[in-house]
Scaffold this motif. Structure first.
Motif, PDB file in Angstrom:
ATOM      1  N   ALA A 474      27.708  17.563 -28.327  1.00 41.83           N
ATOM      2  CA  ALA A 474      27.691  17.914 -26.896  1.00 41.83           C
ATOM      3  C   ALA A 474      26.315  17.645 -26.295  1.00 41.83           C
ATOM      4  O   ALA A 474      26.197  17.103 -25.180  1.00 41.83           O
ATOM      5  CB  ALA A 474      28.080  19.381 -26.718  1.00 41.83           C
ATOM      6  N   ASP A 475      25.286  18.004 -27.009  1.00 36.96           N
ATOM      7  CA  ASP A 475      23.931  17.743 -26.513  1.00 36.96           C
ATOM      8  C   ASP A 475      23.684  16.244 -26.378  1.00 36.96           C
ATOM      9  O   ASP A 475      23.039  15.796 -25.410  1.00 36.96           O
ATOM     10  CB  ASP A 475      22.901  18.351 -27.462  1.00 36.96           C
ATOM     11  N   THR A 476      24.183  15.463 -27.319  1.00 38.68           N
ATOM     12  CA  THR A 476      24.001  14.010 -27.263  1.00 38.68           C
ATOM     13  C   THR A 476      24.708  13.427 -26.043  1.00 38.68           C
ATOM     14  O   THR A 476      24.153  12.557 -25.336  1.00 38.68           O
ATOM     15  CB  THR A 476      24.544  13.360 -28.543  1.00 38.68           C
ATOM     16  N   ALA A 477      25.918  13.880 -25.790  1.00 39.63           N
ATOM     17  CA  ALA A 477      26.669  13.369 -24.636  1.00 39.63           C
ATOM     18  C   ALA A 477      25.956  13.700 -23.331  1.00 39.63           C
ATOM     19  O   ALA A 477      25.848  12.852 -22.424  1.00 39.63           O
ATOM     20  CB  ALA A 477      28.081  13.948 -24.646  1.00 39.63           C
ATOM     21  N   ARG A 478      25.453  14.915 -23.202  1.00 38.32           N
ATOM     22  CA  ARG A 478      24.751  15.302 -21.968  1.00 38.32           C
ATOM     23  C   ARG A 478      23.471  14.481 -21.792  1.00 38.32           C
ATOM     24  O   ARG A 478      23.150  14.051 -20.680  1.00 38.32           O
ATOM     25  CB  ARG A 478      24.423  16.791 -22.015  1.00 38.32           C
ATOM     26  N   ARG A 479      22.748  14.269 -22.867  1.00 39.78           N
ATOM     27  CA  ARG A 479      21.494  13.519 -22.761  1.00 39.78           C
ATOM     28  C   ARG A 479      21.747  12.084 -22.318  1.00 39.78           C
ATOM     29  O   ARG A 479      21.075  11.565 -21.420  1.00 39.78           O
ATOM     30  CB  ARG A 479      20.778  13.541 -24.119  1.00 39.78           C
ATOM     31  N   GLY A 481      24.435  10.895 -20.819  1.00 39.50           N
ATOM     32  CA  GLY A 481      25.008  10.907 -19.464  1.00 39.50           C
ATOM     33  C   GLY A 481      23.956  11.098 -18.405  1.00 39.50           C
ATOM     34  O   GLY A 481      24.040  10.510 -17.306  1.00 39.50           O
ATOM     35  N   SER A 482      22.946  11.911 -18.714  1.00 36.31           N
ATOM     36  CA  SER A 482      21.885  12.129 -17.730  1.00 36.31           C
ATOM     37  C   SER A 482      21.099  10.848 -17.468  1.00 36.31           C
ATOM     38  O   SER A 482      20.619  10.614 -16.353  1.00 36.31           O
ATOM     39  CB  SER A 482      20.949  13.241 -18.212  1.00 36.31           C
ATOM     40  N   ASP A 485      23.191   8.848 -15.089  1.00 31.27           N
ATOM     41  CA  ASP A 485      23.118   9.421 -13.741  1.00 31.27           C
ATOM     42  C   ASP A 485      21.779   9.107 -13.090  1.00 31.27           C
ATOM     43  O   ASP A 485      21.714   8.786 -11.887  1.00 31.27           O
ATOM     44  CB  ASP A 485      23.321  10.938 -13.810  1.00 31.27           C
ATOM     45  N   SER A 550      32.988   7.747 -16.107  1.00 34.57           N
ATOM     46  CA  SER A 550      33.409   8.946 -16.816  1.00 34.57           C
ATOM     47  C   SER A 550      34.846   8.822 -17.296  1.00 34.57           C
ATOM     48  O   SER A 550      35.171   9.153 -18.437  1.00 34.57           O
ATOM     49  CB  SER A 550      33.251  10.170 -15.903  1.00 34.57           C
ATOM     50  N   TRP A 601      25.540   5.262 -26.032  1.00 37.87           N
ATOM     51  CA  TRP A 601      26.812   5.888 -25.659  1.00 37.87           C
ATOM     52  C   TRP A 601      27.963   5.314 -26.483  1.00 37.87           C
ATOM     53  O   TRP A 601      28.840   6.054 -26.928  1.00 37.87           O
ATOM     54  CB  TRP A 601      27.072   5.687 -24.170  1.00 37.87           C
TER      55      TRP A 601
END
Length: 755
Positions: A474-479, A481-482, A485, A550, A601
């Protein structure tokens, strides 16, 4: 010959060759009167040659006389040669009698030394008929030759009509210049024991002298029947001549092989018919004779032709030890060089080595009944023995040398990624891998490998963690994705023809492969909106692009293959359009960040897929080689197969090829869990200890032996042993019994046939 002529043939010349040569040179073959020349006959012929002015013949005959003396010395060791010797040969007196007469070692040594001295004198041009011996008959007279050993131990050879005259000649010569009365022999009667009178120690009767009519010039001493080998005493020339003759025999032996096989089979068949009673012994012998009369049935057609053409030179086997070795090696080389492979290597391994071994065995067994069998066996076994020794040495240096280079390259990929690899895994030896896996150190290595593989995979997604747990993912996906963005914030994408073509191709393939009812509408919507914007010259807002990304990212892990492939291609086209827009805006740093994020990703999605598999390890966030490979392949089979899947693809391939666990039934693990190996060692140690020291010894023996399996396993898994097991300093070498090993067998069989 009966007329006193000496004819020299190379050692080992067959009777048939000698017969033909004598028939051609003298008009008759071997007769009852022809015999092996003795020392005295050879010396007499040497003197006659010297007297006639033929120094070369005299020198060669002198050399042969020395060899004859050596032979007679060996034959005379048991006294047999002197049974029928002339009376003059048997006369012994005084203190010399106890030394065994002319056949004794001391006497034979003296005679050999005298012959060598005479030869040396002759080579210097000093004829034995010169000087003080002139009064007692020249070399051409009807004389006897006496050898007299004086008080000083020297041996003198004197030609005289009888013993008395020979002794008088000795006294005259040895007393020349002395003040003593030459007619008085008291000079030795009153001498000490050490100066005892001279003794007749040997005498031989000279053969009839050649008449002075020139017969010697007409029939000179032969150096061999048409033999061009003139200097056999020279070691180098002897080796060269014998080696060339051996090569000739090897070549003609190959040519004669069909005939030998034909004749051999025919003769065996006739013998079988004879034993079975089908034909009489006379008929069977006639059949065998018929095979010998066939052009090639005897198996020596070409060899006999070569011998006749060279006057027997092709049968020369060497006069020196080195020459004999060269001749035997020459026999083995031709068959070795016609075998497949490098001719020089074949000649050395399957020609020279077997030839040397065969000759060595023959010389060791010389004179024994099994000499030829020893030669054949040594020749046939030498090359396999050499191959076996080489194999053992290579295994001692590199136990698993010659490992697959592709596998070693995959192991290096794991090394670079920080994944430990055992020796068995690196070289691909299943037996070694199983032995390693049954040790505590091996089990610990397997656990460390899985965690190291998981860590290496997560690094390709930009995360440094030992396990792919839900929190880590989860942390990897958020990083990641940021990053998307941040890069895409405020950037409206301008469609270009390349993007539209990629999207249209992906959508068309998707429609063909996926049923309409299961097709995801997002892919068609992206294609429609991007095409419309391109036609109107509008841009796609950044918020819309992020929304599309997404949705497509979620579809890249779909269980439906067509949907998954279409989503991956559509997502890539969107990211290409975004990168093109950033480039046109001059934001090169963001282009690089976008490329990194895109790769991370994609790797993240594969890791996430692999971590959702079944099993205890997957639940704990530990990736298996097979699960990781499967997830990478699902993202694009073609790119994985072609090596275009990047770092994670290379890692997955290496892990699957090198450290994938071996299939197992669980038996070994169960035995290890029950402690069976340790128990067996303990029982053996207890038994041995009890026999040596009673109950206490049995207890200590069981304790010590129970530690053997773990100690052996620990030693095997130690770094020095592991490095030794995987080193590739030398390769495995060839087979111990390759087909080329047949070549010395052929040469050895030809030698047996000759015998």
């Amino acid at each position: 010959m009966p007329d006193g002529t000496i004819v020299e043939f190379p050692a080992g010349t067959p009777d048939s060759v000698m017969r033909d040569a004598l028939q051609r040179e003298y008009g008759h073959g071997l007769t009852a009167g022809a015999s092996r020349a003795s020392y005295s006959e050879l010396m007499a012929a040497s003197r006659r040659a010297n007297a006639s002015g033929d120094a070369q013949a005299a020198r060669r005959l002198g050399e042969l006389a020395v060899k004859a003396r050596e032979r007679e010395r060996a034959e005379g060791a048991n006294g047999e040669r002197w049974k029928d010797a002339p009376l003059a040969d048997q006369q012994q007196a005084g203190q010399w009698t106890k030394h065994g007469g002319p056949g004794g070692d001391a006497m034979q040594a003296a005679r050999l030394e005298q012959a060598k001295r005479e030869l040396a004198s002759r080579q210097q041009g000093n004829a034995p008929g010169a000087g003080p011996w002139t009064d007692y008959g020249g070399p051409g007279g009807q004389q006897q030759t006496f050898e007299i050993q004086g008080p000083d131990g020297k041996v003198y050879e004197i030609q005289a009509p009888d013993q008395k005259t020979a002794l008088e000649a000795y006294k005259r010569v040895t007393r020349q210049g002395s003040q003593a009365d030459q007619s008085d022999d008291s000079w030795w009667r009153n001498a000490p024991l050490a100066d005892a009178p001279p003794q007749i120690v040997g005498g031989v009767i000279m053969p009839p002298a050649v008449p002075a009519s020139g017969q010697w010039d007409a029939q000179p001493a032969q150096m061999g029947a048409k033999d061009f080998i003139r200097h056999g005493s020279d070691a180098a020339a002897d080796m060269l001549a014998a080696g060339a003759a051996g090569v000739s025999r090897g070549v003609t032996g190959l040519a004669d092989l069909p005939g030998m096989l034909t004749g051999g089979v025919g003769k065996l068949a006739s013998s079988g018919l004879e034993r079975a009673g089908v034909v009489s012994p006379g008929v069977a012998q006639g059949m065998r004779n018929a095979f010998d009369m066939m052009p090639a049935g005897s198996g020596d057609l070409f060899r006999g032709t070569a011998a006749a053409a060279t006057g027997g030179a092709s049968e020369f086997r060497g006069s020196t030890t080195a020459g004999k070795y060269a001749g035997t090696v020459g026999e083995f080389v031709p068959s070795a060089m016609v075998m497949p492979g490098a001719p020089l290597s074949n000649a050395l391994r399957y020609g020279v080595v077997p030839g040397l071994a065969s000759e060595a065995a023959g010389q060791l067994a010389e004179g024994l009944p099994g000499e030829q069998l020893a030669r054949a066996a040594a020749g046939m076994l030498a090359a396999p023995a050499l191959n076996a020794a080489e194999y053992g040495i290579r295994r001692a240096i590199s136990p698993h040398g010659g490992a697959d280079q592709g596998r070693l390259a995959l192991a290096r990929v794991l090394d670079d990624a920080g994944v430990p690899v055992s020796a068995g895994q690196r070289v691909g030896n299943e037996a070694l891998r199983r032995k390693e896996g049954m040790t505590n150190a091996g089990q610990a290595l397997n656990d460390a490998q899985r965690e190291a593989l998981t860590r290496a995979a997560l690094r390709t997604a930009g995360t440094d963690a030992g396990r792919a747990t839900p929190e880590v993912l989860a942390d990897t996906a958020r990083r990641i994705g940021s990053v998307f963005d941040d890069v895409a914030r405020g950037v409206d994408v301008t469609p270009d023809p390349a993007t539209l073509n990629a999207l249209a191709a992906a959508n068309e393939t998707y429609k063909q492969l996926a049923p309409k009812s299961s097709q995801a509408p997002i892919i068609g919507e992206v294609v429609k909106r991007m095409t419309g914007a391109f036609r109107t010259g509008q841009t796609i807002p950044a918020s819309t692009v992020n929304s599309w990304r997404s949705s497509l990212s979620k579809l890249t892990t779909s269980s439906d293959g067509a949907t998954r492939s279409a989503a991956i291609e559509a997502l890539g086209a969107l990211d290409d359009a975004l990168a093109s827009t950033l480039t046109s805006m001059g934001r090169t740093d963001d282009v690089a960040r976008l490329a990194t994020a895109r790769e991370q990703w994609r790797n993240f999605l594969a890791i996430q897929k692999a971590a959702t598999g079944a099993g205890e390890n997957a639940a704990a966030g530990i990736l298996s080689p097979s699960a990781l490979r499967s997830a990478v392949v699902q993202q694009g089979r073609a790119s994985y197969a072609q090596g275009n899947r990047g770092e994670l693809g290379n890692l997955a391939r290496a892990a699957e090829g090198v450290i994938r666990p071996l299939p197992t039934s669980g038996t070994a693990e169960n035995l290890r869990a029950l402690g069976i190996p340790s128990a067996m060692w303990s029982a053996a140690g207890a038994t041995g200890g009890y026999k040596l020291a009673g109950p206490m010894g049995g207890l200590l023996g069981a304790m010590a032996a129970s530690a053997v399996p773990s100690a052996a396993g620990a030693a095997r898994m130690s770094r020095p042993v592991q490095n030794w097991l995987v080193n590739q300093a030398v390769g495995p070498g060839g087979d111990v019994l390759p087909r080329n090993a047949l070549s010395p067998v052929l040469a050895a069989l030809l030698g047996l046939k000759e015998d």
